[in-house]
Enzyme design. Sequence first.
Site, PDB file in Angstrom:
ATOM      1  N   HIS A  29      -4.792   1.543   7.478  1.00  0.00           N
ATOM      2  CA  HIS A  29      -3.350   2.154   7.597  1.00  0.00           C
ATOM      3  C   HIS A  29      -3.156   3.080   6.800  1.00  0.00           C
ATOM      4  CE1 HIS A  29       0.938   1.285   8.251  1.00  0.00           C
ATOM      5  NE2 HIS A  29       0.848   2.029   7.152  1.00  0.00           N
ATOM      6  N   GLU A  30      -3.622   2.934   5.412  1.00  0.00           N
ATOM      7  CA  GLU A  30      -3.493   3.955   4.425  1.00  0.00           C
ATOM      8  C   GLU A  30      -4.251   5.318   4.744  1.00  0.00           C
ATOM      9  OE1 GLU A  30      -0.763   3.441   2.901  1.00  0.00           O
ATOM     10  OE2 GLU A  30      -0.656   1.408   3.172  1.00  0.00           O
ATOM     11  N   GLY A  43       0.867  -1.050   0.137  1.00  0.00           N
ATOM     12  CA  GLY A  43       0.044   0.198  -0.012  1.00  0.00           C
ATOM     13  C   GLY A  43       0.937   1.262   0.154  1.00  0.00           C
ATOM     14  N   HIS A  66      -2.843   7.338   7.263  1.00  0.00           N
ATOM     15  CA  HIS A  66      -1.772   8.256   6.631  1.00  0.00           C
ATOM     16  C   HIS A  66      -2.461   9.585   6.106  1.00  0.00           C
ATOM     17  CE1 HIS A  66       1.961   6.191   6.859  1.00  0.00           C
ATOM     18  NE2 HIS A  66       1.460   5.215   6.254  1.00  0.00           N
ATOM     19  N   CYS A 121       5.588  -0.291   7.664  1.00  0.00           N
ATOM     20  CA  CYS A 121       5.487   0.907   6.912  1.00  0.00           C
ATOM     21  C   CYS A 121       6.592   1.238   6.233  1.00  0.00           C
ATOM     22  CB  CYS A 121       4.769   2.095   8.086  1.00  0.00           C
ATOM     23  SG  CYS A 121       4.412   3.606   7.205  1.00  0.00           S
ATOM     24  N   LEU A 122       6.350   1.540   4.947  1.00  0.00           N
ATOM     25  CA  LEU A 122       7.331   2.136   4.039  1.00  0.00           C
ATOM     26  C   LEU A 122       8.155   3.361   4.484  1.00  0.00           C
ATOM     27  CD1 LEU A 122       5.637   1.206   0.678  1.00  0.00           C
ATOM     28  CD2 LEU A 122       7.517  -0.042   1.938  1.00  0.00           C
ATOM     29  N   GLN A 155       2.490   9.977   1.911  1.00  0.00           N
ATOM     30  CA  GLN A 155       4.092   9.352   2.281  1.00  0.00           C
ATOM     31  C   GLN A 155       4.947   9.943   1.230  1.00  0.00           C
ATOM     32  OE1 GLN A 155       2.132   5.106   2.409  1.00  0.00           O
ATOM     33  NE2 GLN A 155       3.920   5.078   3.728  1.00  0.00           N
TER      34      GLN A 155
HETATM   35  O1  K1U Z   1       1.781   2.302   4.151  1.00  0.00           O
HETATM   36  C1  K1U Z   1       2.698   1.826   3.677  1.00  0.00           C
HETATM   37  O2  K1U Z   1       3.873   2.325   4.288  1.00  0.00           O
HETATM   38  C2  K1U Z   1       2.703   0.463   3.172  1.00  0.00           C
HETATM   39  C3  K1U Z   1       2.680  -0.756   4.281  1.00  0.00           C
HETATM   40  C4  K1U Z   1       1.151  -1.280   4.052  1.00  0.00           C
HETATM   41  C5  K1U Z   1       0.745  -2.308   5.369  1.00  0.00           C
HETATM   42  C6  K1U Z   1       1.661  -3.186   5.556  1.00  0.00           C
HETATM   43  C7  K1U Z   1       1.062  -4.297   6.555  1.00  0.00           C
HETATM   44  C8  K1U Z   1       0.223  -3.887   7.224  1.00  0.00           C
HETATM   45  C9  K1U Z   1      -0.543  -2.924   7.008  1.00  0.00           C
HETATM   46  C10 K1U Z   1      -0.388  -2.065   6.217  1.00  0.00           C
HETATM   47  C11 K1U Z   1       3.434  -1.856   3.619  1.00  0.00           C
HETATM   48  O3  K1U Z   1       3.547  -2.297   2.675  1.00  0.00           O
HETATM   49  S1  K1U Z   1       5.123  -2.153   4.583  1.00  0.00           S
HETATM   50  C12 K1U Z   1       5.607  -3.535   3.576  1.00  0.00           C
HETATM   51  C13 K1U Z   1       4.991  -4.994   3.558  1.00  0.00           C
HETATM   52  O4  K1U Z   1       4.140  -5.214   4.553  1.00  0.00           O
HETATM   53  C14 K1U Z   1       5.411  -5.736   2.429  1.00  0.00           C
HETATM   54  C15 K1U Z   1       6.188  -5.969   1.711  1.00  0.00           C
HETATM   55  C16 K1U Z   1       6.408  -6.880   0.710  1.00  0.00           C
HETATM   56  C17 K1U Z   1       5.829  -7.916   0.532  1.00  0.00           C
HETATM   57  C18 K1U Z   1       4.764  -8.031   1.523  1.00  0.00           C
HETATM   58  C19 K1U Z   1       4.554  -6.941   2.419  1.00  0.00           C
HETATM   59 ZN    ZN Z   2       2.468   3.192   5.994  1.00  0.00          ZN
END
Ligand code: K1U
Ligand code: ZN
Length: 167
Positions: free
Chosen positions: A133-134, A46, A137, A91-92, A51
């Site tokens: 979560h998004e 996401g 943000h 979260c990225l 972000q």
């Molecule tokens: O909002 C963001 O920063 C993105 C975030 C979204 C998220 C992940 C997990 C739970 C709730 C919301 C991410 O994508 S973090 C990276 C991640 O979870 C992932 C990366 C590669 C493959 C699978 C998952």
């Molecule tokens: Zn996030």
Amino acid sequence: MALLKIVHYPDPRLHKVAQPIATVDDEIKALAADMAETMYAAPGIGLAATQIDRPVRLIVVDISETKDDLKVFINPEILSASGRGEHEEGCLSVPGIYDMVTRPERIRVRALNTQGQSFELEADGLLAVCIQHEIDHLDGKVFVEYLSRLKQDRIRKKLLKHAREAM
Ligand code: K1U
Ligand code: ZN
């Protein structure tokens, strides 16, 4: 298309409340495409416009293994929420930090798509977690704010140290 720079916690830009999008024009479509490219490259499941320092109400989500189920939500609104579930989140904008967060288990969301058409979606499991979560943000909230003050302080110090070391 372009890869966009992701803002990292504790940058104050992550706490801006994003503004609704008045018109779904070519600029917004291009932003959604760039955000999707950035999310896939990260990699993530996401990304919210907040972000990448564009405080408008636009999120992209793809929780599929095959990365071929992109969902774009413009001006998303949670219409109803039910249940409670605990899920690990990342979260990225908070690289390397994962922790458990409790949220509603099932949601109904309304948004516009990239054609400017309104749609509604029922979500549960990881999709519901990711959409919430998004949307957080867009409201200026980062998932670490669900954690204890002690954990938030540790995360803030760790990421500030990483940022200093990267300079
Ligand atoms: O909002 C963001 O920063 C993105 C975030 C979204 C998220 C992940 C997990 C739970 C709730 C919301 C991410 O994508 S973090 C990276 C991640 O979870 C992932 C990366 C590669 C493959 C699978 C998952
Ligand atoms: Zn996030």
